[in-house]
Scaffold this active site. Structure first.
Site, mmCIF file in Angstrom:
data_model
loop_
_atom_site.group_PDB
_atom_site.id
_atom_site.type_symbol
_atom_site.label_atom_id
_atom_site.label_comp_id
_atom_site.label_asym_id
_atom_site.label_seq_id
_atom_site.Cartn_x
_atom_site.Cartn_y
_atom_site.Cartn_z
ATOM 1 N N GLN A 42 -4.758 -1.568 9.369
ATOM 2 C CA GLN A 42 -4.699 -2.949 8.891
ATOM 3 C C GLN A 42 -5.298 -3.812 9.916
ATOM 4 O O GLN A 42 -4.917 -4.016 11.004
ATOM 5 C CB GLN A 42 -3.175 -3.234 8.505
ATOM 6 C CG GLN A 42 -3.075 -4.450 7.674
ATOM 7 C CD GLN A 42 -3.474 -4.589 6.244
ATOM 8 O OE1 GLN A 42 -3.718 -3.653 5.616
ATOM 9 N NE2 GLN A 42 -3.680 -5.555 5.792
ATOM 10 N N ASP A 86 -11.199 2.482 3.651
ATOM 11 C CA ASP A 86 -11.641 0.907 3.663
ATOM 12 C C ASP A 86 -13.213 0.638 3.357
ATOM 13 O O ASP A 86 -13.528 -0.316 3.153
ATOM 14 C CB ASP A 86 -11.308 0.196 4.793
ATOM 15 C CG ASP A 86 -9.771 -0.293 4.783
ATOM 16 O OD1 ASP A 86 -9.518 -0.981 3.860
ATOM 17 O OD2 ASP A 86 -9.224 -0.287 5.892
ATOM 18 N N LYS A 89 0.796 -1.057 0.011
ATOM 19 C CA LYS A 89 -0.134 0.031 -0.218
ATOM 20 C C LYS A 89 0.888 1.328 0.075
ATOM 21 O O LYS A 89 0.644 2.360 -0.686
ATOM 22 C CB LYS A 89 -0.792 0.005 1.202
ATOM 23 C CG LYS A 89 -2.007 -0.957 1.106
ATOM 24 C CD LYS A 89 -2.860 -1.322 2.450
ATOM 25 C CE LYS A 89 -3.912 -2.501 2.020
ATOM 26 N NZ LYS A 89 -4.423 -2.807 3.334
HETATM 27 N N1 GUN Z 1 -6.909 -6.942 6.080
HETATM 28 C C1 GUN Z 1 -7.077 -7.765 4.929
HETATM 29 N N2 GUN Z 1 -7.606 -6.836 4.030
HETATM 30 C C2 GUN Z 1 -7.913 -5.588 4.384
HETATM 31 C C3 GUN Z 1 -8.321 -4.606 3.867
HETATM 32 O O1 GUN Z 1 -8.697 -4.278 2.778
HETATM 33 N N3 GUN Z 1 -8.187 -3.373 4.636
HETATM 34 C C4 GUN Z 1 -7.755 -3.552 6.006
HETATM 35 N N4 GUN Z 1 -7.695 -2.385 6.722
HETATM 36 N N5 GUN Z 1 -7.218 -4.551 6.467
HETATM 37 C C5 GUN Z 1 -7.220 -5.703 5.916
#
Ligand code: GUN
Length: 287
Positions: free
Chosen positions: A97, A120, A53
């Site tokens: 995350q 998200d 990211k």
């Molecule tokens: N953990 C697995 N996929 C995601 C996601 O798309 N966003 C976040 N914040 N955590 C994750």
């Protein structure tokens, strides 16, 4: 033989468009978009996702702010950080995350993120807008899947869609987006009776269960579109999806590979949401 729906190339095109849009907007706004990425602890999978990211942000001109918190960080310290980021005008998106260590209250953390910075689309306010069919932030993985199908010209109206998996991150929001496009949607899960027979009714089958190669040819209606959201690590360390590609490929019309299928699209949608949040915050009359 299924046509492989590769997200990798489409995601690269989307990133390039986002990069150009940011370049244009940054002069007018006086700064670039900012994304805060919080990781708690050092789960290896999370570390990989978070580093992707941050790299993606750098590629398109988004300023990323990284926060690596210790595994034993307290709930109140984490909430304080989120509140600081909510108030920080350089930050347009906040991503924490998941999963979080067990002592932390994931729901409280999600609720603490300002909805307009919730890239998200996990906050109950944004989930509510999604389920009401209102305009708003879209969840990254389901939005990425929809963009892939649209770019391949796959028609959803009137089709039978079956989603395997009822998670808040993929299964449930995926159902909302398919419903918006007038598909008839069923969400299957671990207690579903005769899952292969149900899946054989699907024109569109989305697998989001987290079990390597779980979906085999006997789940597939000939000519179905099969979307593999699974990211599992095999014993050899390689990534494998939830779909058994070798047996499903001869039966399906479209299939997304793992890796280079849905994953790159999820990442691209996060950048898109960050850009949207940035433009909305700066172009709104009060902002
Ligand atoms: N953990 C697995 N996929 C995601 C996601 O798309 N966003 C976040 N914040 N955590 C994750």
């Amino acid at each position: 033989m299924a046509h492989m729906l590769r997200g990798k190339e489409l995601a690269a095109d989307i990133r390039e468009k986002i990069r150009q849009e940011i370049e244009q907007a940054a002069g007018r706004v006086g700064r670039r978009p900012g994304l805060a990425v919080i990781q708690v602890g050092s789960d290896p999978a999370s570390t990989v996702y978070v580093s992707h990211k941050r790299k993606d942000c750098a590629d398109v001109g988004i300023q990323s702010f990284g926060y690596d918190l210790p595994e034993d960080v307290s709930q109140s310290d984490l909430l304080d950080l989120i509140e600081t980021l909510n108030q920080d005008d350089r930050v347009d998106g906040i991503l924490c995350q998941l999963p979080l260590p067990r002592h932390l209250d994931e729901f409280a953390v999600i609720c603490a993120i300002a909805p307009e910075k919730d890239v998200d689309c996990f906050h109950p306010f944004n989930v509510g807008l999604l389920s009401l069919g209102r305009k708003g932030m879209l969840p990254c993985t389901p939005a990425g899947v929809m963009a892939m199908m649209a770019s391949a010209g796959i028609v959803l109206k009137g089709k039978q869609a079956v989603i395997i998996g009822r998670s808040n991150i993929v299964g449930k929001p995926m159902a909302q987006l398919l419903l918006r496009e007038h598909a008839t949607v069923t969400i299957a899960h671990s207690r579903t009776v005769d899952l292969p027979a149900l899946c054989r009714t699907a024109d569109i089958l989305v697998a989001a269960i987290g079990k390597p190669r779980f979906v085999t040819a006997d789940f597939i209606k000939p000519g179905a579109v099969v979307i593999d959201v699974g990211i599992n690590r095999g014993e050899d360390g390689k990534l494998v999806g939830d779909v058994d590609e070798a047996s499903v490929k001869p039966v399906a019309s479209y299939l997304t590979p793992v890796p280079n299928g849905v994953g790159p699209m999820t990442r691209a949608m996060l950048l898109k949401n960050t850009l949207t949040a940035y433009l909305d915050r700066n172009d709104s009359p009060s902002g």
